[in-house]
Design a protein around this motif. Structure first.
Motif, PDB file in Angstrom:
ATOM      1  N   PHE A   1     -23.970  -8.182  32.430  1.00 10.30           N
ATOM      2  CA  PHE A   1     -25.013  -8.061  31.411  1.00 10.30           C
ATOM      3  C   PHE A   1     -24.455  -8.263  30.014  1.00 10.30           C
ATOM      4  CE2 PHE A   1     -26.617  -5.021  34.764  1.00 10.30           C
ATOM      5  CZ  PHE A   1     -27.538  -5.909  35.297  1.00 10.30           C
ATOM      6  N   ALA A   2     -25.284  -8.806  29.149  1.00 11.83           N
ATOM      7  CA  ALA A   2     -24.886  -9.034  27.757  1.00 11.83           C
ATOM      8  C   ALA A   2     -25.145  -7.817  26.884  1.00 11.83           C
ATOM      9  CB  ALA A   2     -25.635 -10.246  27.204  1.00 11.83           C
ATOM     10  N   HIS A   3     -26.030  -6.928  27.345  1.00 10.28           N
ATOM     11  CA  HIS A   3     -26.415  -5.759  26.542  1.00 10.28           C
ATOM     12  C   HIS A   3     -26.137  -4.470  27.311  1.00 10.28           C
ATOM     13  CE1 HIS A   3     -28.524  -8.297  23.592  1.00 10.28           C
ATOM     14  NE2 HIS A   3     -28.883  -9.017  24.641  1.00 10.28           N
ATOM     15  N   SER A   4     -25.702  -3.458  26.615  1.00 11.22           N
ATOM     16  CA  SER A   4     -25.372  -2.178  27.232  1.00 11.22           C
ATOM     17  C   SER A   4     -26.597  -1.285  27.333  1.00 11.22           C
ATOM     18  CB  SER A   4     -24.304  -1.457  26.408  1.00 11.22           C
ATOM     19  OG  SER A   4     -24.843  -1.060  25.148  1.00 11.22           O
ATOM     20  N   ARG A   5     -26.473  -0.265  28.149  1.00 16.15           N
ATOM     21  CA  ARG A   5     -27.524   0.740  28.263  1.00 16.15           C
ATOM     22  C   ARG A   5     -27.769   1.399  26.903  1.00 16.15           C
ATOM     23  NH1 ARG A   5     -29.435   4.415  32.424  1.00 16.15           N
ATOM     24  NH2 ARG A   5     -30.313   6.267  31.435  1.00 16.15           N
ATOM     25  N   GLU A   6     -26.685   1.689  26.186  1.00 12.17           N
ATOM     26  CA  GLU A   6     -26.817   2.349  24.878  1.00 12.17           C
ATOM     27  C   GLU A   6     -27.600   1.482  23.901  1.00 12.17           C
ATOM     28  OE1 GLU A   6     -23.975   4.139  27.308  1.00 12.17           O
ATOM     29  OE2 GLU A   6     -23.957   2.046  26.610  1.00 12.17           O
ATOM     30  N   ARG A   7     -27.360   0.178  23.943  1.00 13.87           N
ATOM     31  CA  ARG A   7     -28.096  -0.746  23.081  1.00 13.87           C
ATOM     32  C   ARG A   7     -29.583  -0.737  23.418  1.00 13.87           C
ATOM     33  NH1 ARG A   7     -29.805  -3.440  18.733  1.00 13.87           N
ATOM     34  NH2 ARG A   7     -30.131  -5.686  19.052  1.00 13.87           N
ATOM     35  N   PHE A   8     -29.891  -0.726  24.699  1.00 11.81           N
ATOM     36  CA  PHE A   8     -31.293  -0.693  25.134  1.00 11.81           C
ATOM     37  C   PHE A   8     -31.969   0.619  24.719  1.00 11.81           C
ATOM     38  CE2 PHE A   8     -31.653  -3.971  28.822  1.00 11.81           C
ATOM     39  CZ  PHE A   8     -31.384  -4.988  27.917  1.00 11.81           C
ATOM     40  N   GLU A   9     -31.243   1.730  24.860  1.00 14.50           N
ATOM     41  CA  GLU A   9     -31.823   3.017  24.461  1.00 14.50           C
ATOM     42  C   GLU A   9     -32.137   3.034  22.973  1.00 14.50           C
ATOM     43  OE1 GLU A   9     -28.761   5.630  25.831  1.00 14.50           O
ATOM     44  OE2 GLU A   9     -29.777   6.021  27.757  1.00 14.50           O
ATOM     45  N   GLN A  10     -31.258   2.449  22.171  1.00 14.21           N
ATOM     46  CA  GLN A  10     -31.494   2.391  20.732  1.00 14.21           C
ATOM     47  C   GLN A  10     -32.695   1.513  20.414  1.00 14.21           C
ATOM     48  OE1 GLN A  10     -29.637   4.245  18.352  1.00 14.21           O
ATOM     49  NE2 GLN A  10     -31.535   3.705  17.284  1.00 14.21           N
ATOM     50  N   LEU A  11     -32.843   0.401  21.114  1.00 14.93           N
ATOM     51  CA  LEU A  11     -34.004  -0.480  20.893  1.00 14.93           C
ATOM     52  C   LEU A  11     -35.308   0.243  21.223  1.00 14.93           C
ATOM     53  CD1 LEU A  11     -32.648  -3.854  22.330  1.00 14.93           C
ATOM     54  CD2 LEU A  11     -33.384  -3.459  19.972  1.00 14.93           C
ATOM     55  N   VAL A  12     -35.320   0.988  22.302  1.00 18.14           N
ATOM     56  CA  VAL A  12     -36.519   1.750  22.661  1.00 18.14           C
ATOM     57  C   VAL A  12     -36.824   2.785  21.590  1.00 18.14           C
ATOM     58  CG1 VAL A  12     -37.458   3.450  24.285  1.00 18.14           C
ATOM     59  CG2 VAL A  12     -36.371   1.360  25.154  1.00 18.14           C
ATOM     60  N   ASP A  13     -35.803   3.529  21.157  1.00 20.39           N
ATOM     61  CA  ASP A  13     -36.004   4.550  20.121  1.00 20.39           C
ATOM     62  C   ASP A  13     -36.521   3.932  18.823  1.00 20.39           C
ATOM     63  OD1 ASP A  13     -35.141   6.479  21.868  1.00 20.39           O
ATOM     64  OD2 ASP A  13     -33.110   6.621  21.050  1.00 20.39           O
ATOM     65  N   ASP A  14     -35.935   2.811  18.425  1.00 17.97           N
ATOM     66  CA  ASP A  14     -36.360   2.158  17.189  1.00 17.97           C
ATOM     67  C   ASP A  14     -37.796   1.651  17.294  1.00 17.97           C
ATOM     68  OD1 ASP A  14     -33.845   2.631  16.194  1.00 17.97           O
ATOM     69  OD2 ASP A  14     -33.130   0.562  16.433  1.00 17.97           O
ATOM     70  N   THR A  15     -38.149   1.121  18.449  1.00 17.75           N
ATOM     71  CA  THR A  15     -39.509   0.608  18.652  1.00 17.75           C
ATOM     72  C   THR A  15     -40.532   1.726  18.563  1.00 17.75           C
ATOM     73  OG1 THR A  15     -38.687  -1.168  20.093  1.00 17.75           O
ATOM     74  CG2 THR A  15     -41.015  -0.606  20.276  1.00 17.75           C
ATOM     75  N   LEU A  16     -40.269   2.829  19.236  1.00 17.97           N
ATOM     76  CA  LEU A  16     -41.214   3.946  19.224  1.00 17.97           C
ATOM     77  C   LEU A  16     -41.304   4.578  17.832  1.00 17.97           C
ATOM     78  CD1 LEU A  16     -40.284   5.626  22.640  1.00 17.97           C
ATOM     79  CD2 LEU A  16     -42.187   4.070  22.140  1.00 17.97           C
ATOM     80  N   ALA A  17     -40.174   4.672  17.145  1.00 18.95           N
ATOM     81  CA  ALA A  17     -40.175   5.254  15.796  1.00 18.95           C
ATOM     82  C   ALA A  17     -40.999   4.394  14.841  1.00 18.95           C
ATOM     83  CB  ALA A  17     -38.743   5.391  15.292  1.00 18.95           C
ATOM     84  N   PHE A  18     -40.854   3.082  14.953  1.00 14.24           N
ATOM     85  CA  PHE A  18     -41.603   2.204  14.047  1.00 14.24           C
ATOM     86  C   PHE A  18     -43.087   2.232  14.381  1.00 14.24           C
ATOM     87  CE2 PHE A  18     -43.156  -1.971  12.560  1.00 14.24           C
ATOM     88  CZ  PHE A  18     -42.882  -1.802  11.210  1.00 14.24           C
TER      89      PHE A  18
ATOM     90  N   GLU B   1     -40.413  -0.925  26.697  1.00 14.92           N
ATOM     91  CA  GLU B   1     -39.455  -1.218  27.755  1.00 14.92           C
ATOM     92  C   GLU B   1     -38.615  -2.420  27.346  1.00 14.92           C
ATOM     93  OE1 GLU B   1     -39.458  -2.991  32.251  1.00 14.92           O
ATOM     94  OE2 GLU B   1     -40.761  -1.252  31.895  1.00 14.92           O
ATOM     95  N   VAL B   2     -37.306  -2.299  27.539  1.00 16.25           N
ATOM     96  CA  VAL B   2     -36.377  -3.381  27.246  1.00 16.25           C
ATOM     97  C   VAL B   2     -35.663  -3.741  28.544  1.00 16.25           C
ATOM     98  CG1 VAL B   2     -34.549  -4.199  25.729  1.00 16.25           C
ATOM     99  CG2 VAL B   2     -36.005  -2.302  24.999  1.00 16.25           C
ATOM    100  N   SER B   3     -35.576  -5.032  28.846  1.00 17.29           N
ATOM    101  CA  SER B   3     -34.967  -5.435  30.111  1.00 17.29           C
ATOM    102  C   SER B   3     -34.138  -6.699  29.940  1.00 17.29           C
ATOM    103  CB  SER B   3     -36.035  -5.669  31.181  1.00 17.29           C
ATOM    104  OG  SER B   3     -36.902  -6.736  30.791  1.00 17.29           O
ATOM    105  N   GLU B   4     -33.244  -6.901  30.879  1.00 18.46           N
ATOM    106  CA  GLU B   4     -32.392  -8.083  30.900  1.00 18.46           C
ATOM    107  C   GLU B   4     -32.110  -8.444  32.350  1.00 18.46           C
ATOM    108  OE1 GLU B   4     -27.895  -9.491  29.443  1.00 18.46           O
ATOM    109  OE2 GLU B   4     -28.464  -7.367  29.432  1.00 18.46           O
ATOM    110  N   GLY B   5     -32.144  -9.729  32.652  1.00 14.73           N
ATOM    111  CA  GLY B   5     -31.838 -10.184  33.995  1.00 14.73           C
ATOM    112  C   GLY B   5     -30.867 -11.349  33.969  1.00 14.73           C
ATOM    113  N   ALA B   6     -30.063 -11.463  34.995  1.00 13.29           N
ATOM    114  CA  ALA B   6     -29.114 -12.569  35.091  1.00 13.29           C
ATOM    115  C   ALA B   6     -28.973 -12.956  36.550  1.00 13.29           C
ATOM    116  CB  ALA B   6     -27.754 -12.166  34.519  1.00 13.29           C
ATOM    117  N   GLY B   7     -28.806 -14.243  36.802  1.00 19.67           N
ATOM    118  CA  GLY B   7     -28.701 -14.642  38.191  1.00 19.67           C
ATOM    119  C   GLY B   7     -28.220 -16.060  38.390  1.00 19.67           C
ATOM    120  N   LEU B   8     -28.034 -16.397  39.653  1.00 20.73           N
ATOM    121  CA  LEU B   8     -27.575 -17.720  40.069  1.00 20.73           C
ATOM    122  C   LEU B   8     -28.342 -18.105  41.323  1.00 20.73           C
ATOM    123  CD1 LEU B   8     -25.449 -20.101  40.249  1.00 20.73           C
ATOM    124  CD2 LEU B   8     -24.053 -18.523  41.625  1.00 20.73           C
TER     125      LEU B   8
END
Length: 459
Positions: A8-25, A37-44
């Motif tokens: 993954f390119a993004h960490s759990r901590e980064r996602f938690e911060q994005l959720v917090d910032d979104t709800l605060a705004f 909700e913030v999500s990321e997917g990767a595959g082949l």
């Protein structure tokens, strides 16, 4: 929840911060409630056909979605840009939609009492098993699978190809009432579709069939050779298929198809279908719609389960339950919204059911496919369904089918180009037996299912 940098390119901590910032705004600009909700997917994904590489595809996607409530007005928007400016623009878009949307008395976040606690949300269900494989290795696996299929019999001379898919994702969700939760998950699969040609005097036609394996843990996938050989055997068994005369006989659904009957039951007892009155099972709660020997259980916390989840799409806790007891409907599948529309309480099914098992109290350990064919006696064993001829309002059911004609409990010849017809309510009520040959398709597990009688349209 491991989020390895190479996956993954993004960490759990980064996602938690994005959720917090979104709800605060959202709160800052005047929302009465919000969810994000913030999500990321990767595959082949790779595929081969007749020994040659057909496709090699990589996917990497990310998304941030927000739902904003202004009283009982609801708006939602999403973005794939995680910058602060894009986040604020997305929240404003959802807020503006909510302001100009009509009030809906059923709209709103789940009640706090229904939402998963921090401990419940962090329940580890062993869903994440990343597969460290590159395109070259995946192509080799696909080639092994297709080669095994082609080598099974000289009549297997062609192929629609073999594919290998590697997928993993993670997400964090939260709302303004304190819910936070998220986890990583994976799903990997391999499939092949051989083509056989009949040879010799009195033979005719070509046939195609397929088989696959799909697991969260790549170590649990069936071997490429096993998948290839079984797909070839299924294809060969269909050679020299013929039509049968129109009749009304018992029908045995292969376990891979029986999950569709269970899916039809879920669709008919989902909250959306019930409150819209677009179901053949309206007002069925507390009534018997399946035979007394049939039960349906839900196990949302099954380790590595294909539909396991500690909470639903709204953050409501999931719970193991008996969905059908002795043929009687014990519960509908409700989200918060559909529950409010019906004057009921959510069952934690925003996003669908979780690991359903349909069983029969009269099933014996030895009730494998051969035993089920003996129970069928004389009738049609269905192994493929075609078309979408299902009316969930009336329950009318009409599907193109292929399979095998059975006499005295033994397969006589393959069958093609027939139509099976009935009514789902009648079909569910006429389940004579459920086999011990249980198969899991997605989040539904059931053995082969014998229906007492259906109409077969043939010659």
């Amino acid at each position: 929840m491991p989020t390895q940098p190479e996956v993954f390119a993004h960490s759990r901590e980064r996602f938690e911060q994005l959720v917090d910032d979104t709800l605060a705004f959202a709160k800052e600009i005047g929302a009465s409630d919000a969810a994000a909700e913030v999500s990321e997917g990767a595959g082949l994904s790779v595929s081969v056909r007749k020994g040659e590489t057909e496709t090699v595809e990589r996917n990497r996607d990310k998304s941030l979605g927000v739902t904003v409530y202004v009283g009982q007005r609801r708006g939602n928007a999403s973005t794939s840009d995680f910058s602060r400016a894009a986040l604020e623009q997305t929240v404003r878009a959802a807020f503006d939609i909510a302001r100009f949307t009509a009030e809906d008395p059923a709209a709103g976040l789940p009640d706090a009492a229904d939402m998963a606690s921090t401990e419940e949300a962090r329940r580890d269900l062993d869903l994440f098993h990343p597969w460290a494989i590159d395109a070259a290795a995946a192509l080799q696996i696909a080639l092994r699978c297709e080669t095994a299929a082609l080598a099974t019999d000289r009549r297997i001379g062609n192929s629609d190809g073999c594919g290998v898919s590697v997928q993993q994702s993670h997400f964090i969700a939260g709302n303004s009432r304190g819910f936070r939760g998220g986890y990583a998950s994976s799903r990997h699969s391999m499939s092949v579709a051989p083509i056989a040609t009949a040879t010799g005097k009195g033979t005719r036609g070509m046939q195609r069939d397929a088989w696959y394996t799909s697991m969260r843990d790549p170590a649990e996938l069936a071997s490429p050779e096993a998948v290839g050989r079984y797909a070839a055997e299924r294809t060969l068994a269909r050679l020299n298929s013929r039509k049968i005369a129109t009749c009304e006989v018992p029908v045995l659904f292969e376990s891979t198809l029986a999950a569709g009957l269970l899916g039809a039951y879920v669709q008919a007892t989902s909250g959306g279908a019930i409150y819209r009155k677009s179901s053949f099972l309206i007002d069925s709660l507390g009534t018997r719609v399946l035979p007394e020997h049939v039960d349906i259980d839900e196990r949302p916390h099954l380790p590595k389960g294909k539909a396991s989840a500690p909470f639903d799409d709204e953050g409501v806790r999931t719970t193991a339950r008996r969905v059908v007891e002795g043929g009687q409907v014990e519960t509908y599948f409700l989200s918060s919204y559909s529950a409010r529309k019906l004057g009921m309480r959510t069952t934690g099914h925003a996003g669908g059911s979780q690991n359903l098992f349909m069983t029969s109290r009269i099933t014996q350990p030895g009730d494998d496919l051969d035993a089920m064919l003996r129970k069928l006696g004389r009738g049609l064993f269905v192994t493929e369904l075609m078309g979408q001829g299902v009316n969930y309002v009336t329950g009318d059911y009409s599907r193109g089918a292929a399979g095998f004609w059975v006499e005295r409990g033994r397969i006589v010849h393959p069958v093609e180009e027939v139509t099976i017809a009935g009514n789902l309510r009648t079909m569910l009520g006429q389940i004579v037996a459920v086999g011990a040959d249980a198969y899991t398709l997605g989040g539904k597990t059931v053995g082969s299912v014998l229906i007492e009688r259906m109409k077969i349209a043939g010659l």
